[in-house]
Scaffold this motif. Sequence first.
Motif, PDB file in Angstrom:
ATOM      1  N   CYS A  17      38.626  49.265  29.318  1.00 33.61           N
ATOM      2  CA  CYS A  17      39.767  48.725  30.042  1.00 33.61           C
ATOM      3  C   CYS A  17      39.767  49.225  31.477  1.00 33.61           C
ATOM      4  O   CYS A  17      39.620  50.411  31.731  1.00 33.61           O
ATOM      5  CB  CYS A  17      41.060  49.149  29.349  1.00 33.61           C
ATOM      6  SG  CYS A  17      42.520  48.741  30.298  1.00 33.61           S
ATOM      7  N   ALA A  18      39.934  48.315  32.399  1.00 36.39           N
ATOM      8  CA  ALA A  18      40.014  48.692  33.804  1.00 36.39           C
ATOM      9  C   ALA A  18      41.249  48.059  34.446  1.00 36.39           C
ATOM     10  O   ALA A  18      41.293  47.851  35.655  1.00 36.39           O
ATOM     11  CB  ALA A  18      38.747  48.275  34.534  1.00 36.39           C
ATOM     12  N   CYS A  19      42.243  47.731  33.624  1.00 33.24           N
ATOM     13  CA  CYS A  19      43.444  47.103  34.145  1.00 33.24           C
ATOM     14  C   CYS A  19      44.241  48.076  35.007  1.00 33.24           C
ATOM     15  O   CYS A  19      44.232  49.278  34.774  1.00 33.24           O
ATOM     16  CB  CYS A  19      44.335  46.635  33.002  1.00 33.24           C
ATOM     17  SG  CYS A  19      43.542  45.428  31.926  1.00 33.24           S
ATOM     18  N   CYS A  52      43.576  48.203  24.919  1.00 33.01           N
ATOM     19  CA  CYS A  52      44.456  47.488  25.821  1.00 33.01           C
ATOM     20  C   CYS A  52      44.726  46.088  25.277  1.00 33.01           C
ATOM     21  O   CYS A  52      43.804  45.379  24.899  1.00 33.01           O
ATOM     22  CB  CYS A  52      43.786  47.420  27.197  1.00 33.01           C
ATOM     23  SG  CYS A  52      44.685  46.445  28.384  1.00 33.01           S
ATOM     24  N   THR A  54      45.971  43.700  27.014  1.00 31.86           N
ATOM     25  CA  THR A  54      45.740  42.700  28.055  1.00 31.86           C
ATOM     26  C   THR A  54      44.293  42.221  28.061  1.00 31.86           C
ATOM     27  O   THR A  54      44.026  41.019  28.053  1.00 31.86           O
ATOM     28  CB  THR A  54      46.097  43.290  29.436  1.00 31.86           C
ATOM     29  OG1 THR A  54      47.425  43.778  29.379  1.00 31.86           O
ATOM     30  CG2 THR A  54      45.969  42.236  30.525  1.00 31.86           C
ATOM     31  N   CYS A  55      43.350  43.172  28.027  1.00 29.30           N
ATOM     32  CA  CYS A  55      41.942  42.785  28.121  1.00 29.30           C
ATOM     33  C   CYS A  55      41.188  42.981  26.812  1.00 29.30           C
ATOM     34  O   CYS A  55      40.055  42.527  26.684  1.00 29.30           O
ATOM     35  CB  CYS A  55      41.253  43.585  29.228  1.00 29.30           C
ATOM     36  SG  CYS A  55      41.159  45.352  28.871  1.00 29.30           S
TER      37      CYS A  55
HETATM   38 ZN   LIG Z   1      42.947  46.393  29.963  1.00 29.51          ZN
END
Ligand SMILES: [Zn+2]
Length: 68
Positions: A17-19, A52, A54-55
Amino acid sequence: MLLLYHPEGKAERVDLCACLEPQLTALISGQEHLAEPCEQMTPAATVYTASCRTCGGPYDKPWRRIRP
Ligand SMILES: [Zn+2]
């Protein structure tokens, strides 16, 4: 990027994850718990892996559970 190794010997590429604002959940004792990024490693974060929402990627930095 992270490589996950399966028992049958093949490796799977997983993007960490890199959000900017990760929406984290952690699977603890079979139950999903909401989690959030934090500055210092917590006991839960050393034992469990957060991912995560989101991703869909695993989160490898410190996180803590959000108390309901
Ligand atoms: Zn993420």
